[in-house]
Design a protein around this motif. Sequence first.
Motif, PDB file in Angstrom:
ATOM      1  N   ARG A  52     -12.755  22.369  -0.373  1.00  0.00           N
ATOM      2  CA  ARG A  52     -11.524  22.322  -1.569  1.00  0.00           C
ATOM      3  C   ARG A  52     -12.511  21.085  -2.395  1.00  0.00           C
ATOM      4  NH1 ARG A  52      -5.635  20.988   0.752  1.00  0.00           N
ATOM      5  NH2 ARG A  52      -7.638  19.172   1.900  1.00  0.00           N
ATOM      6  N   VAL A  53     -12.891  20.531  -2.322  1.00  0.00           N
ATOM      7  CA  VAL A  53     -13.531  18.669  -3.252  1.00  0.00           C
ATOM      8  C   VAL A  53     -11.810  18.361  -3.949  1.00  0.00           C
ATOM      9  CG1 VAL A  53     -14.849  18.624  -4.850  1.00  0.00           C
ATOM     10  CG2 VAL A  53     -15.449  20.110  -3.236  1.00  0.00           C
ATOM     11  N   ALA A  54     -11.421  19.212  -4.557  1.00  0.00           N
ATOM     12  CA  ALA A  54     -10.273  18.819  -6.665  1.00  0.00           C
ATOM     13  C   ALA A  54      -9.244  20.053  -5.628  1.00  0.00           C
ATOM     14  CB  ALA A  54     -11.003  19.127  -7.218  1.00  0.00           C
ATOM     15  N   VAL A  55      -8.089  19.058  -5.577  1.00  0.00           N
ATOM     16  CA  VAL A  55      -7.055  19.715  -4.922  1.00  0.00           C
ATOM     17  C   VAL A  55      -5.661  19.040  -6.851  1.00  0.00           C
ATOM     18  CG1 VAL A  55      -6.819  19.461  -2.460  1.00  0.00           C
ATOM     19  CG2 VAL A  55      -5.867  17.800  -3.550  1.00  0.00           C
ATOM     20  N   ASP A  56      -4.556  20.177  -6.855  1.00  0.00           N
ATOM     21  CA  ASP A  56      -3.664  18.925  -7.492  1.00  0.00           C
ATOM     22  C   ASP A  56      -2.497  18.553  -6.631  1.00  0.00           C
ATOM     23  OD1 ASP A  56      -4.455  20.599  -9.829  1.00  0.00           O
ATOM     24  OD2 ASP A  56      -3.736  22.872  -8.902  1.00  0.00           O
ATOM     25  N   VAL A  57      -2.345  17.852  -7.625  1.00  0.00           N
ATOM     26  CA  VAL A  57      -1.036  16.530  -7.032  1.00  0.00           C
ATOM     27  C   VAL A  57       0.018  16.887  -7.185  1.00  0.00           C
ATOM     28  CG1 VAL A  57      -0.706  14.201  -6.555  1.00  0.00           C
ATOM     29  CG2 VAL A  57      -2.723  15.271  -6.020  1.00  0.00           C
ATOM     30  N   ASN A  58      -0.497  17.074  -9.427  1.00  0.00           N
ATOM     31  CA  ASN A  58       0.937  16.707  -9.528  1.00  0.00           C
ATOM     32  C   ASN A  58       1.782  18.051  -9.662  1.00  0.00           C
ATOM     33  OD1 ASN A  58       2.677  15.603 -12.495  1.00  0.00           O
ATOM     34  ND2 ASN A  58       1.491  13.878 -12.364  1.00  0.00           N
ATOM     35  N   SER A  59       2.829  17.855 -10.211  1.00  0.00           N
ATOM     36  CA  SER A  59       3.463  19.068 -10.322  1.00  0.00           C
ATOM     37  C   SER A  59       4.930  18.679 -11.035  1.00  0.00           C
ATOM     38  CB  SER A  59       4.428  19.894  -9.013  1.00  0.00           C
ATOM     39  OG  SER A  59       5.498  18.954  -8.406  1.00  0.00           O
ATOM     40  N   VAL A  60       5.045  16.799 -11.734  1.00  0.00           N
ATOM     41  CA  VAL A  60       6.535  17.153 -12.283  1.00  0.00           C
ATOM     42  C   VAL A  60       5.203  17.477 -13.896  1.00  0.00           C
ATOM     43  CG1 VAL A  60       7.926  15.243 -13.823  1.00  0.00           C
ATOM     44  CG2 VAL A  60       6.988  15.989 -10.770  1.00  0.00           C
ATOM     45  N   ASN A  61       4.304  15.770 -14.680  1.00  0.00           N
ATOM     46  CA  ASN A  61       3.359  15.831 -15.520  1.00  0.00           C
ATOM     47  C   ASN A  61       2.062  15.647 -15.581  1.00  0.00           C
ATOM     48  OD1 ASN A  61       4.287  13.624 -13.867  1.00  0.00           O
ATOM     49  ND2 ASN A  61       3.399  12.663 -16.121  1.00  0.00           N
ATOM     50  N   PRO A  62       1.702  17.285 -15.344  1.00  0.00           N
ATOM     51  CA  PRO A  62       0.009  16.955 -14.782  1.00  0.00           C
ATOM     52  C   PRO A  62      -0.822  17.421 -16.094  1.00  0.00           C
ATOM     53  CG  PRO A  62       1.284  19.523 -14.781  1.00  0.00           C
ATOM     54  CD  PRO A  62       2.544  18.721 -14.852  1.00  0.00           C
ATOM     55  N   GLN A  83       0.909  -1.487  -0.073  1.00  0.00           N
ATOM     56  CA  GLN A  83       0.166   0.361  -0.264  1.00  0.00           C
ATOM     57  C   GLN A  83       0.997   1.255  -0.187  1.00  0.00           C
ATOM     58  OE1 GLN A  83      -2.104   1.006   4.184  1.00  0.00           O
ATOM     59  NE2 GLN A  83      -1.007  -1.153   4.217  1.00  0.00           N
ATOM     60  N   LEU A  84       0.809   1.873  -0.691  1.00  0.00           N
ATOM     61  CA  LEU A  84       1.347   3.398  -0.881  1.00  0.00           C
ATOM     62  C   LEU A  84       1.248   4.478   0.916  1.00  0.00           C
ATOM     63  CD1 LEU A  84       2.743   6.258  -1.966  1.00  0.00           C
ATOM     64  CD2 LEU A  84       0.643   6.685  -3.320  1.00  0.00           C
ATOM     65  N   HIS A  85       1.712   4.044   1.877  1.00  0.00           N
ATOM     66  CA  HIS A  85       1.237   5.046   2.356  1.00  0.00           C
ATOM     67  C   HIS A  85       1.607   6.566   2.983  1.00  0.00           C
ATOM     68  CE1 HIS A  85       2.124   5.012   6.619  1.00  0.00           C
ATOM     69  NE2 HIS A  85       3.250   5.803   7.133  1.00  0.00           N
ATOM     70  N   GLY A  86       0.250   7.244   2.856  1.00  0.00           N
ATOM     71  CA  GLY A  86      -0.047   7.914   3.219  1.00  0.00           C
ATOM     72  C   GLY A  86      -0.752   9.060   1.971  1.00  0.00           C
ATOM     73  N   GLY A  87      -0.889   7.701   1.293  1.00  0.00           N
ATOM     74  CA  GLY A  87      -1.851   7.857   0.370  1.00  0.00           C
ATOM     75  C   GLY A  87      -1.135   9.386  -0.676  1.00  0.00           C
ATOM     76  N   ILE A  88      -2.562   9.402  -1.953  1.00  0.00           N
ATOM     77  CA  ILE A  88      -1.300  10.848  -2.757  1.00  0.00           C
ATOM     78  C   ILE A  88      -1.874  11.107  -2.762  1.00  0.00           C
ATOM     79  CG2 ILE A  88      -2.993  11.890  -4.768  1.00  0.00           C
ATOM     80  CD1 ILE A  88      -5.134   8.948  -5.023  1.00  0.00           C
ATOM     81  N   ILE A  89      -1.920  11.926  -1.421  1.00  0.00           N
ATOM     82  CA  ILE A  89      -1.627  13.439  -0.891  1.00  0.00           C
ATOM     83  C   ILE A  89      -0.113  13.292  -0.339  1.00  0.00           C
ATOM     84  CG2 ILE A  89      -1.935  14.635   1.250  1.00  0.00           C
ATOM     85  CD1 ILE A  89      -5.007  14.906  -0.987  1.00  0.00           C
ATOM     86  N   LYS A  90       0.183  12.319   0.082  1.00  0.00           N
ATOM     87  CA  LYS A  90       1.698  12.166   0.382  1.00  0.00           C
ATOM     88  C   LYS A  90       2.598  12.368  -0.713  1.00  0.00           C
ATOM     89  CE  LYS A  90       4.746  10.094   3.764  1.00  0.00           C
ATOM     90  NZ  LYS A  90       5.488   9.438   5.300  1.00  0.00           N
ATOM     91  N   TYR A  91       2.185  11.970  -1.561  1.00  0.00           N
ATOM     92  CA  TYR A  91       3.289  11.035  -3.145  1.00  0.00           C
ATOM     93  C   TYR A  91       3.062  12.242  -3.160  1.00  0.00           C
ATOM     94  CZ  TYR A  91       3.868   8.931  -7.362  1.00  0.00           C
ATOM     95  OH  TYR A  91       4.641   8.206  -8.738  1.00  0.00           O
ATOM     96  N   GLY A  92       2.099  13.278  -3.542  1.00  0.00           N
ATOM     97  CA  GLY A  92       1.995  14.634  -4.290  1.00  0.00           C
ATOM     98  C   GLY A  92       3.217  15.451  -3.687  1.00  0.00           C
ATOM     99  N   LEU A  93       2.856  15.290  -1.940  1.00  0.00           N
ATOM    100  CA  LEU A  93       3.765  15.768  -1.210  1.00  0.00           C
ATOM    101  C   LEU A  93       5.304  15.384  -1.197  1.00  0.00           C
ATOM    102  CD1 LEU A  93       1.443  16.217   1.591  1.00  0.00           C
ATOM    103  CD2 LEU A  93       2.217  18.245   0.034  1.00  0.00           C
ATOM    104  N   GLU A  94       5.757  14.584  -0.930  1.00  0.00           N
ATOM    105  CA  GLU A  94       7.318  13.812  -0.999  1.00  0.00           C
ATOM    106  C   GLU A  94       7.665  13.519  -2.809  1.00  0.00           C
ATOM    107  OE1 GLU A  94       7.705  10.906   1.839  1.00  0.00           O
ATOM    108  OE2 GLU A  94       6.730  12.736   3.532  1.00  0.00           O
ATOM    109  N   ALA A  95       6.964  12.776  -3.465  1.00  0.00           N
ATOM    110  CA  ALA A  95       7.451  12.402  -5.193  1.00  0.00           C
ATOM    111  C   ALA A  95       6.645  13.545  -5.841  1.00  0.00           C
ATOM    112  CB  ALA A  95       6.575  11.430  -4.940  1.00  0.00           C
ATOM    113  N   GLY A  96       6.325  14.966  -5.909  1.00  0.00           N
ATOM    114  CA  GLY A  96       5.638  15.976  -6.911  1.00  0.00           C
ATOM    115  C   GLY A  96       4.445  15.130  -7.708  1.00  0.00           C
ATOM    116  N   GLY A  97       4.141  14.023  -7.142  1.00  0.00           N
ATOM    117  CA  GLY A  97       2.698  13.462  -7.654  1.00  0.00           C
ATOM    118  C   GLY A  97       3.083  12.938  -8.971  1.00  0.00           C
ATOM    119  N   GLU A  98       4.284  12.456  -9.688  1.00  0.00           N
ATOM    120  CA  GLU A  98       4.606  12.505 -10.652  1.00  0.00           C
ATOM    121  C   GLU A  98       3.305  11.222 -11.916  1.00  0.00           C
ATOM    122  OE1 GLU A  98       8.165  10.845 -13.641  1.00  0.00           O
ATOM    123  OE2 GLU A  98       8.687  11.805 -11.760  1.00  0.00           O
TER     124      GLU A  98
END
Length: 317
Positions: free
Chosen positions: A225-235, A198-213
């Motif tokens: 907020r309903v919908a938030v940006d996660v991917n700062s690499v290839n959105p 399992q992805l520890h910390g989920g999508i939110i942590k993946y965005g914060l620590e791995a750029g959400g690629e």
Amino acid sequence: MDYLVLLYYCYAPIEDAEAFREEHHRLCLRLHLRGRIIVAPEGLNGTVSGRRADCEEYMRVVKADPRFAALEFKVEPADAHTFQKLHVRVKPEIVHVGLPDIKPYERTGIHLSPQEFKDMKDQDDVVVLDVRSDYEHELGRFKNAVTLDIENFREFPGKVEELAQYKDKKILTYCTGGIKCEKASAFLLEQGFENVYQLHGGIIKYGLEAGGEDFDGKCYVFDGRVAVDVNSVNPTIISTCHHCHTPSARMVNCANPHCNDHLPLCEACAEQLEGACSPTCQQHPDKRPYDGTGTYPKNSNNYNPEQGLLSYRAPAK
């Protein structure tokens, strides 16, 4: 930004959930927090917003409890409160799936850090599994992820036969913050799947620590907020307006309460249909007034543990 949004959960036995709820509710009131918190015999789950100093004190107090010492908060900055009210409720499970006997603190899938997940997700012997609901993965999901046709997480156990074809693969589960994966991966292990992660910390942590690629679209979150940006690499945007089919990540609830479908609706179509998902729902006599947001918060029961059932709304601070 002066405010923070905290997303968290912890599976840990709570002997007297009602008493804990009362105490925890008072703590949140003292710190002027707003949000939704679930207390259950199996643990604690919440999303709250508040002033930075108040949120930092809340995190300190929660983690000082030995039961929650291992709890990890996902912390995001905000301009203001992302909730209008405070709800602290007792329920049988901290995420409803109908499996109260499964205890993730005893056995669950192998936790992967965001970097470990990123390194594994494209390997040939791996299947990336989204355990969230339809409206969530239609808004955003990892590239090539397996998604399930479910309206609620409680339908997940009924999909195990569909997943049997992946029993010889490594299954990497993911969800918004990690909480659903704890039970989903534990359930898969119980059903005879051997290599479950399992992805520890989920999508939110993946965005914060791995750029959400490689997370396509936006991430659905259960606050204002309903919908938030996660991917700062290839959105990219993958969801389309339910009415005109142009790209749109703007999620609304249909203004017809008897429909209440949760779906993408662009601003122009939402204005044209007055917040409804279709002309039929627009003409329904019970249609709710559309204020431009497309969200209709549930009424609070106004419970205040200090004073009983009174009108209460957490003051801005």
